[in-house]
Design a protein around this motif. Structure first.
Motif, PDB file in Angstrom:
ATOM      1  N   UNK A   1     -16.428 -60.672  69.767  1.00  0.00           N
ATOM      2  CA  UNK A   1     -17.101 -61.079  68.531  1.00  0.00           C
ATOM      3  C   UNK A   1     -16.630 -62.479  68.163  1.00  0.00           C
ATOM      4  N   UNK A   2     -17.411 -63.205  67.375  1.00  0.00           N
ATOM      5  CA  UNK A   2     -16.955 -64.529  66.940  1.00  0.00           C
ATOM      6  C   UNK A   2     -18.131 -65.458  66.690  1.00  0.00           C
ATOM      7  N   UNK A   3     -17.820 -66.648  66.178  1.00  0.00           N
ATOM      8  CA  UNK A   3     -18.877 -67.581  65.790  1.00  0.00           C
ATOM      9  C   UNK A   3     -19.695 -68.064  66.991  1.00  0.00           C
ATOM     10  N   UNK A   4     -20.891 -68.512  66.734  1.00  0.00           N
ATOM     11  CA  UNK A   4     -21.774 -69.033  67.765  1.00  0.00           C
ATOM     12  C   UNK A   4     -21.107 -70.165  68.533  1.00  0.00           C
ATOM     13  N   UNK A   5     -21.342 -70.207  69.838  1.00  0.00           N
ATOM     14  CA  UNK A   5     -20.794 -71.240  70.731  1.00  0.00           C
ATOM     15  C   UNK A   5     -19.276 -71.212  70.841  1.00  0.00           C
ATOM     16  N   UNK A   6     -18.642 -70.103  70.422  1.00  0.00           N
ATOM     17  CA  UNK A   6     -17.176 -70.040  70.461  1.00  0.00           C
ATOM     18  C   UNK A   6     -16.620 -69.768  71.852  1.00  0.00           C
TER      19      UNK A   6
ATOM     20  N   UNK B   1     -11.334 -73.157  68.496  1.00  0.00           N
ATOM     21  CA  UNK B   1     -10.198 -73.969  68.037  1.00  0.00           C
ATOM     22  C   UNK B   1     -10.594 -75.328  67.481  1.00  0.00           C
ATOM     23  N   UNK B   2     -11.849 -75.723  67.676  1.00  0.00           N
ATOM     24  CA  UNK B   2     -12.243 -77.059  67.197  1.00  0.00           C
ATOM     25  C   UNK B   2     -12.114 -77.141  65.676  1.00  0.00           C
ATOM     26  N   UNK B   3     -11.513 -78.239  65.219  1.00  0.00           N
ATOM     27  CA  UNK B   3     -11.255 -78.404  63.784  1.00  0.00           C
ATOM     28  C   UNK B   3     -12.547 -78.258  62.959  1.00  0.00           C
ATOM     29  N   UNK B   4     -13.650 -78.748  63.503  1.00  0.00           N
ATOM     30  CA  UNK B   4     -14.927 -78.677  62.763  1.00  0.00           C
ATOM     31  C   UNK B   4     -15.455 -77.248  62.619  1.00  0.00           C
ATOM     32  N   UNK B   5     -14.851 -76.299  63.349  1.00  0.00           N
ATOM     33  CA  UNK B   5     -15.345 -74.914  63.303  1.00  0.00           C
ATOM     34  C   UNK B   5     -14.486 -74.012  62.418  1.00  0.00           C
ATOM     35  N   UNK B   6     -13.593 -74.615  61.642  1.00  0.00           N
ATOM     36  CA  UNK B   6     -12.654 -73.836  60.839  1.00  0.00           C
ATOM     37  C   UNK B   6     -13.383 -72.822  59.946  1.00  0.00           C
ATOM     38  N   UNK B   7     -14.359 -73.330  59.212  1.00  0.00           N
ATOM     39  CA  UNK B   7     -15.096 -72.492  58.268  1.00  0.00           C
ATOM     40  C   UNK B   7     -15.911 -71.411  58.995  1.00  0.00           C
ATOM     41  N   UNK B   8     -16.502 -71.798  60.127  1.00  0.00           N
ATOM     42  CA  UNK B   8     -17.337 -70.860  60.914  1.00  0.00           C
ATOM     43  C   UNK B   8     -16.510 -69.658  61.390  1.00  0.00           C
ATOM     44  N   UNK B   9     -15.266 -69.911  61.776  1.00  0.00           N
ATOM     45  CA  UNK B   9     -14.388 -68.822  62.208  1.00  0.00           C
ATOM     46  C   UNK B   9     -14.134 -67.844  61.063  1.00  0.00           C
ATOM     47  N   UNK B  10     -13.844 -68.422  59.889  1.00  0.00           N
ATOM     48  CA  UNK B  10     -13.531 -67.584  58.723  1.00  0.00           C
ATOM     49  C   UNK B  10     -14.745 -66.729  58.344  1.00  0.00           C
ATOM     50  N   UNK B  11     -15.915 -67.355  58.339  1.00  0.00           N
ATOM     51  CA  UNK B  11     -17.133 -66.630  57.967  1.00  0.00           C
ATOM     52  C   UNK B  11     -17.459 -65.532  58.979  1.00  0.00           C
ATOM     53  N   UNK B  12     -17.214 -65.821  60.256  1.00  0.00           N
ATOM     54  CA  UNK B  12     -17.516 -64.839  61.290  1.00  0.00           C
ATOM     55  C   UNK B  12     -16.583 -63.626  61.191  1.00  0.00           C
ATOM     56  N   UNK B  13     -15.304 -63.888  60.887  1.00  0.00           N
ATOM     57  CA  UNK B  13     -14.352 -62.785  60.739  1.00  0.00           C
ATOM     58  C   UNK B  13     -14.736 -61.914  59.530  1.00  0.00           C
TER      59      UNK B  13
ATOM     60  N   UNK C   1      -3.392 -69.078  62.917  1.00  0.00           N
ATOM     61  CA  UNK C   1      -2.680 -67.870  62.509  1.00  0.00           C
ATOM     62  C   UNK C   1      -2.776 -67.675  60.994  1.00  0.00           C
ATOM     63  N   UNK C   2      -2.595 -68.771  60.285  1.00  0.00           N
ATOM     64  CA  UNK C   2      -2.588 -68.700  58.829  1.00  0.00           C
ATOM     65  C   UNK C   2      -3.971 -68.341  58.270  1.00  0.00           C
ATOM     66  N   UNK C   3      -5.010 -68.963  58.811  1.00  0.00           N
ATOM     67  CA  UNK C   3      -6.353 -68.745  58.242  1.00  0.00           C
ATOM     68  C   UNK C   3      -6.992 -67.442  58.718  1.00  0.00           C
ATOM     69  N   UNK C   4      -6.669 -66.993  59.929  1.00  0.00           N
ATOM     70  CA  UNK C   4      -7.373 -65.815  60.462  1.00  0.00           C
ATOM     71  C   UNK C   4      -6.495 -64.576  60.576  1.00  0.00           C
ATOM     72  N   UNK C   5      -5.188 -64.768  60.770  1.00  0.00           N
ATOM     73  CA  UNK C   5      -4.367 -63.635  61.196  1.00  0.00           C
ATOM     74  C   UNK C   5      -3.235 -63.289  60.236  1.00  0.00           C
ATOM     75  N   UNK C   6      -3.194 -63.949  59.066  1.00  0.00           N
ATOM     76  CA  UNK C   6      -2.067 -63.735  58.149  1.00  0.00           C
ATOM     77  C   UNK C   6      -1.997 -62.270  57.715  1.00  0.00           C
ATOM     78  N   UNK C   7      -3.154 -61.699  57.433  1.00  0.00           N
ATOM     79  CA  UNK C   7      -3.204 -60.329  56.948  1.00  0.00           C
ATOM     80  C   UNK C   7      -3.245 -59.324  58.106  1.00  0.00           C
ATOM     81  N   UNK C   8      -4.011 -59.669  59.139  1.00  0.00           N
ATOM     82  CA  UNK C   8      -4.243 -58.720  60.232  1.00  0.00           C
ATOM     83  C   UNK C   8      -3.026 -58.547  61.134  1.00  0.00           C
TER      84      UNK C   8
END
Ligand SMILES: Nc1nc2c(ncn2[C@@H]2O[C@H](COP(=O)(O)OP(=O)(O)OP(=O)(O)O)[C@@H](O)[C@H]2O)c(=O)[nH]1
Ligand SMILES: [Mg+2]
Length: 201
Positions: free
Chosen positions: A18-23, A105-117, A159-166
Motif C-alpha cells: 500500500x502507499x501513495x501513487x508512484x511510490x 522518500x522524496x521530500x516533495x512527497x511528504x504530505x502524500x505519504x501522510x495522506x496515504x497512511x 520515522x517521526x511523521x509515519x511511524x511515531x505511533x505505529x
C-alpha cells in the motif's frame, strides 16, 4: 484470518503493498518476481495499467512450504496509489493478513505519504481492522535518489511523521536497485505467519 482450505490443507496468505501513487509498489513486486522467477511457478499478473500506473492491482503468488502440515501460499498484491481509485484500494484490502506501506522518500512527497497512511487506516476500518493490530512493515523507498542530489526525507523525519505511533519495523530501500526489497518481504511474511500461527492454535 487467512483463507484456510481444510480439504487441501492449504493456507492462502494475503499481503498487500500500500502507499501513495508512484511510490514504488509495483516496482517491488517486479523486483521480487525477477529475483525468484525460477521458484515462482506462476506469472506475475498485472491487472490493467495506464502507462506505468496501476489501475487495478498487481498479483504475485508463490509457495513457501509447510507450516503445521499446511501448504502455505503467499499472495502479494499492490493497490493503485492514485487518490481517485479508492474504491479499488479498499477492495484489494479485503481479507488482508499483512501490509507493507511503501513510502516515497522524496521530500516533495511528504504530505502524500501522510495522506496515504491515513487513507489506509480509514479503509481498514471498513473491515473493522486497526492498523496497530495488522502485521505491518514500513518501507522508505527510493533511497538511491540521494546520489542524484534529489532532496530526500531523512530516516528520522520519516520515522517521526509515519511511524511515531505505529512503531513498526521499517526499512530504507530502493525498489529500483533491489536494496532491502527482499528484506522487507521476508519481514512481513515472518510477522504475518507468526500472527496466523497464533490464530491457528
Ligand atoms: N529512483 C527510483 N525510482 C523508483 C524506485 N521505485 C520506483 N521507482 C520509479 O517510480 C515510478 C513509479 O513506480 P511504481 O512501482 O509504478 O509505483 P506504484 O507505487 O506502483 O504507483 P501506482 O501504481 O500509481 O500506485 C517508476 O518510474 C519507477 O521506476 C526507487 O526505489 N528508486
Ligand atoms: Mg503500481
Amino acid at each position: 484470518m487467512a483463507f484456510v482450505n481444510l480439504k487441501k490443507k492449504e493456507i492462502q496468505v494475503k499481503i498487500v503493498y500500500y502507499g501513495p501513487g508512484r511510490g514504488g509498489k509495483t516496482t517491488n513486486l517486479e523486483y521480487i518476481y525477477g529475483r525468484f522467477s525460477d521458484r515462482i511457478k506462476t506469472e506475475m499478473v498485472t491487472i490493467k495499467t495506464h502507462g506505468d500506473r496501476t489501475l487495478f492491482f498487481d498479483f504475485l503468488p508463490f509457495d513457501i512450504g509447510k507450516i503445521k502440515g499446511y501448504d502455505v501460499k503467499i499472495q502479494l498484491y499492490t493497490v493503485p496509489g492514485q487518490v481517485k481509485y479508492n474504491a479499488t484500494r479498499r477492495l484489494v484490502l479485503r481479507g488482508v493478513d499483512g501490509i507493507v506501506f511503501v513510502a516515497d522518500s522524496m521530500a516533495v512527497r511528504k504530505e502524500k505519504n501522510i495522506l496515504s497512511l491515513k487513507n489506509l487506516e480509514e479503509n481498514l476500518s471498513a473491515y473493522k481492522k486497526d492498523l496497530g493490530q495488522v502485521p505491518l512493515v514500513l518501507q522508505y523507498n527510493k533511497r538511491d535518489l540521494a546520489e542524484q542530489g534529489i532532496p530526500l526525507l531523512s530516516y528520522e523525519t520519516l520515522e517521526h511523521t509515519l511511524n511515531a505511533r505505529l512503531k513498526a519495523a521499517a526499512f530504507e530501500a530502493s525498489a529500483l536497485t533491489g536494496k532491502n526489497v527482499v528484506a522487507t518481504m521476508k519481514k512481513i511474511i515472518a510477522l504475518t505467519m507468526a500472527s496466523l500461527e497464533k490464530q491457528l492454535t
